[in-house]
Design a protein around this motif. Structure first.
Motif, short mmCIF file in Angstrom:
data_model
loop_
_atom_site.label_atom_id
_atom_site.label_comp_id
_atom_site.label_asym_id
_atom_site.label_seq_id
_atom_site.Cartn_x
_atom_site.Cartn_y
_atom_site.Cartn_z
N SER A 130 -2.27 2.92 0.52
CA SER A 130 -3.25 2.73 1.73
C SER A 130 -2.81 1.35 2.16
CB SER A 130 -4.67 2.59 1.63
OG SER A 130 -5.06 1.71 0.96
N ASN A 131 -3.33 1.00 3.37
CA ASN A 131 -3.18 -0.49 3.97
C ASN A 131 -4.20 -1.44 3.61
OD1 ASN A 131 -0.42 0.46 5.37
ND2 ASN A 131 -1.52 1.27 6.84
N LYS A 132 -4.89 -1.21 2.47
CA LYS A 132 -6.07 -1.89 2.20
C LYS A 132 -5.45 -3.33 1.60
CE LYS A 132 -9.63 1.38 0.67
NZ LYS A 132 -10.15 1.86 -0.52
N THR A 133 -6.11 -4.22 1.66
CA THR A 133 -6.01 -5.35 1.13
C THR A 133 -6.77 -5.81 -0.14
OG1 THR A 133 -7.16 -7.13 2.45
CG2 THR A 133 -5.00 -6.29 3.27
N LEU A 134 -6.58 -6.89 -0.85
CA LEU A 134 -7.32 -7.29 -2.03
C LEU A 134 -8.62 -7.78 -1.59
CD1 LEU A 134 -4.75 -8.82 -4.50
CD2 LEU A 134 -6.13 -6.53 -4.71
N ASP A 135 -8.89 -8.05 -0.25
CA ASP A 135 -10.19 -8.67 0.55
C ASP A 135 -11.20 -7.41 0.17
OD1 ASP A 135 -9.05 -11.06 0.69
OD2 ASP A 135 -8.61 -10.53 2.81
N ARG A 143 -2.50 -0.56 -5.85
CA ARG A 143 -2.21 0.48 -4.64
C ARG A 143 -2.07 -0.12 -3.47
NH1 ARG A 143 -2.05 5.67 -6.25
NH2 ARG A 143 -1.58 5.89 -8.72
N VAL A 144 -1.91 -1.53 -3.62
CA VAL A 144 -1.81 -2.49 -2.42
C VAL A 144 -0.32 -3.41 -2.24
CG1 VAL A 144 -4.42 -2.76 -2.15
CG2 VAL A 144 -3.16 -4.47 -3.21
N ARG A 145 -0.28 -3.98 -1.38
CA ARG A 145 0.90 -4.64 -1.22
C ARG A 145 0.80 -6.30 -1.25
NH1 ARG A 145 1.00 -0.52 2.87
NH2 ARG A 145 2.35 0.99 2.30
N ASP A 146 -0.18 -6.59 -1.35
CA ASP A 146 -0.61 -8.12 -1.36
C ASP A 146 0.00 -8.87 -2.61
OD1 ASP A 146 -2.54 -7.62 0.59
OD2 ASP A 146 -4.29 -8.11 -0.36
N VAL A 347 4.97 12.06 -12.94
CA VAL A 347 5.89 11.25 -12.04
C VAL A 347 5.57 11.22 -10.60
CG1 VAL A 347 7.77 11.22 -13.63
CG2 VAL A 347 7.73 12.79 -11.78
N GLU A 348 4.68 12.20 -9.99
CA GLU A 348 4.57 12.52 -8.80
C GLU A 348 2.97 11.45 -8.46
OE1 GLU A 348 5.83 13.61 -6.12
OE2 GLU A 348 7.71 14.17 -7.35
N PRO A 349 3.03 10.42 -7.84
CA PRO A 349 1.76 9.85 -7.67
C PRO A 349 0.80 10.50 -6.95
CG PRO A 349 3.32 8.85 -6.10
CD PRO A 349 4.12 9.90 -6.83
N ASN A 350 -0.34 10.22 -7.39
CA ASN A 350 -1.81 10.84 -6.70
C ASN A 350 -2.09 9.93 -5.53
OD1 ASN A 350 -4.24 11.86 -5.88
ND2 ASN A 350 -5.09 11.74 -8.10
N PHE A 351 -1.96 10.61 -4.38
CA PHE A 351 -2.25 9.50 -3.04
C PHE A 351 -3.70 9.65 -2.51
CE2 PHE A 351 2.53 10.19 -2.87
CZ PHE A 351 2.87 8.77 -2.45
N GLU A 352 -4.56 10.47 -3.49
CA GLU A 352 -5.77 10.30 -3.32
C GLU A 352 -6.47 9.51 -3.95
OE1 GLU A 352 -7.46 12.42 -1.16
OE2 GLU A 352 -5.53 13.22 -0.97
N TRP A 353 -5.77 8.71 -5.17
CA TRP A 353 -6.15 7.59 -6.05
C TRP A 353 -6.13 6.42 -5.34
CZ3 TRP A 353 -9.12 6.89 -9.98
CH2 TRP A 353 -8.93 6.02 -10.83
N GLY A 354 -6.81 5.50 -5.29
CA GLY A 354 -6.82 4.42 -4.76
C GLY A 354 -6.98 4.12 -3.14
N ASN A 355 -7.03 5.20 -2.61
CA ASN A 355 -7.45 5.10 -1.08
C ASN A 355 -8.53 4.76 -0.75
OD1 ASN A 355 -4.82 6.04 -0.56
ND2 ASN A 355 -5.50 8.14 -0.46
#
Length: 355
Positions: A130-135, A143-146, A347-355
């Protein structure tokens, strides 16, 4: 067993600095042709056999040609720098399933894989979902890019395999826990003893299904002349949200801020620009890890993607009682529905996890 605190600088291979290692390649293990060929051959058999990741063992898949590789990884993890980077796998040619099988096989020969989330997955992913941040309190650091603060994970050993690198940034950063301690001792010897006292850590935020909201652990352990670290100030600060947790003193707060400041001091950390196929092994008691912030490619299939293993390993290291994340369980314990325990699905990420 001697647990007396010797407030003196600690020397040895775990007391390294990034600016000194950066000019060498001594921390990189380059696979030989024979080692790579064996890993590829046995990895293909692993994929064909499709074993249950919760029960498969190293004895099921011997790696005789990799004996030297395993010995050097074990030596560096147990009593050396605390980390090693293995390079030479051609993951871009394999596809993710074979790459993941090889990574998991390597892990089996160094320890016992552990569950990493509520589903009990023993192979997890570091990828932005997702585009979430650690804030955002609901954001998962994996699961974030920070940029992440330096911390320890919930295992003896943590390992990462790079499947795909970021468009920009995303270096893996390591820092020596021993060097941090030595620097704190140099700057503030009055605060250093607090590192060996027990602290409350936020268990609920790490695992919403945890049976308690907190657990306790010192930040540092010194037993029989062996120094160990377990760190992550954000989990100590967030534990203050619970009224039953004793309030941090001014000295404790000052120490936590100093610890984070020292960990970010110029020259201490070693930044690794992951290449596809790189595998990093790290002892959580010797070094802390982080990563720099990063920019992804726009195409989902090109996102920065790392596989992660947590290993239980008897490293022969004496620790004070109740040190670290001592409340976690190994694979084979009660598993929640939804876990992925065959390599092609794992090996397939769960894209529901961490959204």
């Amino acid at each position: 067993m001697t647990t007396a605190i010797d407030l003196a600088p600690i020397s040895g291979p775990s007391a390294w600095r990034g600016d000194e290692l950066r000019t060498s390649t001594e921390w990189i293990y380059q696979l030989s042709d024979a080692e790579r060929a064996e890993l590829e051959t046995v990895g293909r058999r692993f994929v064909a056999d499709n074993p249950d990741l919760r029960t498969v063992t190293a004895a099921d898949y011997p790696l005789p040609a990799c004996a030297g590789l395993n010995e050097e990884c074990a030596r560096q993890i147990d009593s050396g720098r605390g980390f090693i980077l293995v390079r030479g796998l051609r993951t871009e040619e394999y596809g993710d399933t074979l790459a993941g099988a090889i990574f998991f096989l390597m892990g089996l020969h160094l320890g016992v894989p552990m569950g990493q989330n509520q589903m009990g997955d023993v192979l997890d992913h570091v990828i932005a979902t997702s585009n979430k941040t650690l804030d955002d309190p609901s954001a998962l650091p994996s699961r974030v890019r920070d940029r992440l603060p330096f911390h320890s994970d919930s295992s003896d050993v943590v390992a990462l395999m790079c499947l795909r690198a970021a468009k920009a940034g995303g270096a893996s950063s390591l820092v020596s826990g021993t060097t941090i301690y030595n620097e704190i001792l140099r700057r503030r010897p009055d605060l250093a003893p607090l590192l060996f006292e027990s602290w409350h850590w936020d268990w609920h935020r790490q695992d919403p299904d945890a049976p308690a909201r907190t657990y306790t652990s010192p930040i540092c352990s010194y037993v029989d002349g062996i120094f160990s670290t377990y760190a992550g100030s954000s989990m100590i600060f967030s534990a203050q949200d619970y009224p039953e947790v004793p309030r941090l003193t001014e000295a404790q707060i000052e120490l936590l801020h100093l610890y984070d400041e020292v960990s970010q001091a110029p020259g201490l950390a070693l930044d690794m620009d992951f290449q596809p196929g790189d595998v990093q092994w790290l002892l959580n008691y010797a070094a802390l890890h982080s990563r720099t912030g990063y920019v992804d490619f726009p195409e989902p299939e090109r996102r920065r993607h790392l596989l992660r293993l947590w290993l239980k390993r008897d490293v022969g290291r004496p620790l004070v009682a109740g040190f670290g994340k001592h409340v976690v369980t190994e694979r084979g314990s009660e598993i929640a529905p939804g876990g992925r325990f065959r390599i092609a699905e794992a090996v397939e990420p769960n894209f529901e996890w961490g959204n």
